[in-house]
Design a protein around this motif. Sequence first.
Motif, short mmCIF file in Angstrom:
data_model
loop_
_atom_site.label_atom_id
_atom_site.label_comp_id
_atom_site.label_asym_id
_atom_site.label_seq_id
_atom_site.Cartn_x
_atom_site.Cartn_y
_atom_site.Cartn_z
N VAL A 8 0.86 -1.18 0.00
CA VAL A 8 0.00 0.00 0.00
C VAL A 8 0.89 1.23 0.00
O VAL A 8 1.80 1.35 0.82
CB VAL A 8 -0.92 0.00 1.24
CG1 VAL A 8 -1.63 1.34 1.39
CG2 VAL A 8 -1.91 -1.13 1.16
N ALA A 9 0.63 2.14 -0.93
CA ALA A 9 1.38 3.39 -1.00
C ALA A 9 0.62 4.54 -0.35
O ALA A 9 1.23 5.48 0.14
CB ALA A 9 1.70 3.74 -2.45
N ARG A 10 -0.73 4.45 -0.34
CA ARG A 10 -1.51 5.58 0.17
C ARG A 10 -2.95 5.15 0.46
O ARG A 10 -3.51 4.34 -0.27
CB ARG A 10 -1.51 6.67 -0.88
CG ARG A 10 -2.34 7.86 -0.56
CD ARG A 10 -2.30 8.81 -1.73
NE ARG A 10 -3.13 9.95 -1.43
CZ ARG A 10 -3.03 11.09 -2.03
NH1 ARG A 10 -2.14 11.25 -2.98
NH2 ARG A 10 -3.81 12.07 -1.72
N HIS A 11 -3.52 5.70 1.53
CA HIS A 11 -4.93 5.53 1.86
C HIS A 11 -5.57 6.90 2.00
O HIS A 11 -4.95 7.83 2.53
CB HIS A 11 -5.13 4.87 3.24
CG HIS A 11 -4.87 3.41 3.31
ND1 HIS A 11 -5.58 2.49 2.59
CD2 HIS A 11 -4.01 2.70 4.05
CE1 HIS A 11 -5.15 1.29 2.89
NE2 HIS A 11 -4.18 1.39 3.77
N GLU A 12 -6.81 7.02 1.57
CA GLU A 12 -7.64 8.19 1.88
C GLU A 12 -9.00 7.64 2.30
O GLU A 12 -9.51 6.71 1.69
CB GLU A 12 -7.83 9.10 0.67
CG GLU A 12 -6.60 9.88 0.31
CD GLU A 12 -6.85 10.86 -0.83
OE1 GLU A 12 -8.03 11.22 -1.07
OE2 GLU A 12 -5.89 11.25 -1.48
#
Length: 140
Positions: free
Chosen positions: A50-54
Amino acid sequence: MRHLYRCPLRWSDMDVYGHVNNVVFLRYLEEARIDFLFRPDQQFQRGSVVARHEIDYKRQLVHRHEPVDVELWVTEIRAASFTLAYEVKDGETVYARASTVIVPFDFDAQRPRRLTPDEREFLEKFQDDAAHGEGGAVAA
């Protein structure tokens, strides 16, 4: 097409007010993502990170014994990453909307890698419902 994951709620998910804690929603997304990506009929066993969560919280989810639905679909496919979108919901009631940027990863070489043709083909089946005029969730 959307992937549907029926996510069980646990007593430990609750905060002191009896609502599902906001941090727990990230675990729900993870469970849905694992259910989607790590199936025998596709190729993501090679690894990804995972590189990014929003996440946007829309309303409180009160703990209960019935599972909550997590719908997941692909919104973007690039050479070496893809983006998943989610809705945590019951019918028309949406508790959270979220997105995750995933990077395929070669754990032996310890570096990102490009999507394989098989991975891309699998992801394209679940690409953005609105862009493809499809609808509805499909449980695995």
